[in-house]
Design a protein around this motif. Sequence first.
Motif, mmCIF file in Angstrom:
data_model
loop_
_atom_site.group_PDB
_atom_site.id
_atom_site.type_symbol
_atom_site.label_atom_id
_atom_site.label_comp_id
_atom_site.label_asym_id
_atom_site.label_seq_id
_atom_site.Cartn_x
_atom_site.Cartn_y
_atom_site.Cartn_z
ATOM 1 N N GLU A 87 1.430 -10.221 -2.194
ATOM 2 C CA GLU A 87 2.104 -9.085 -1.556
ATOM 3 C C GLU A 87 2.539 -8.060 -2.602
ATOM 4 O O GLU A 87 2.368 -6.856 -2.414
ATOM 5 N N VAL A 88 3.095 -8.537 -3.693
ATOM 6 C CA VAL A 88 3.516 -7.647 -4.773
ATOM 7 C C VAL A 88 2.305 -6.902 -5.338
ATOM 8 O O VAL A 88 2.358 -5.693 -5.572
ATOM 9 N N SER A 89 1.208 -7.613 -5.539
ATOM 10 C CA SER A 89 -0.012 -6.992 -6.066
ATOM 11 C C SER A 89 -0.516 -5.892 -5.141
ATOM 12 O O SER A 89 -0.886 -4.800 -5.589
ATOM 13 N N ALA A 90 -0.521 -6.167 -3.849
ATOM 14 C CA ALA A 90 -0.962 -5.166 -2.872
ATOM 15 C C ALA A 90 -0.045 -3.936 -2.912
ATOM 16 O O ALA A 90 -0.525 -2.800 -2.837
ATOM 17 N N GLU A 91 1.246 -4.156 -3.050
ATOM 18 C CA GLU A 91 2.203 -3.052 -3.117
ATOM 19 C C GLU A 91 1.953 -2.190 -4.353
ATOM 20 O O GLU A 91 1.936 -0.959 -4.273
ATOM 21 N N PHE A 92 1.735 -2.820 -5.504
ATOM 22 C CA PHE A 92 1.476 -2.075 -6.735
ATOM 23 C C PHE A 92 0.153 -1.313 -6.656
ATOM 24 O O PHE A 92 0.070 -0.167 -7.087
ATOM 25 N N SER A 96 -1.284 -0.175 -4.050
ATOM 26 C CA SER A 96 -1.092 0.954 -3.143
ATOM 27 C C SER A 96 -0.282 2.059 -3.825
ATOM 28 O O SER A 96 -0.624 3.236 -3.739
ATOM 29 N N ALA A 97 0.776 1.681 -4.516
ATOM 30 C CA ALA A 97 1.664 2.660 -5.154
ATOM 31 C C ALA A 97 0.978 3.418 -6.281
ATOM 32 O O ALA A 97 1.225 4.620 -6.458
#
Length: 80
Positions: free
Chosen positions: A60-65, A67-68
Amino acid sequence: MTARRPRFPLAGITALAAGILPLHAQSEADLYARDVEFLLAELPKKAGRFFQTKGIDWKEVSAEFRSAVKEVKSDFHPKI
């Protein structure tokens, strides 16, 4: 008088240019994305054992980064 041979053969110059030019041709956004991918690959190697203990969902953290980083245009940080 005979002509001097170039000090750097054409093949060497071409190889040098091929290695350098892609770095300059990349946009800053591409470089930031590569930096984030490096972080996402390396952090679990060094500190991944803490993710479960701390309740971190690394996917989840990887996906957030990922995307950001698409929104990053420069490395300028305004003073707060």
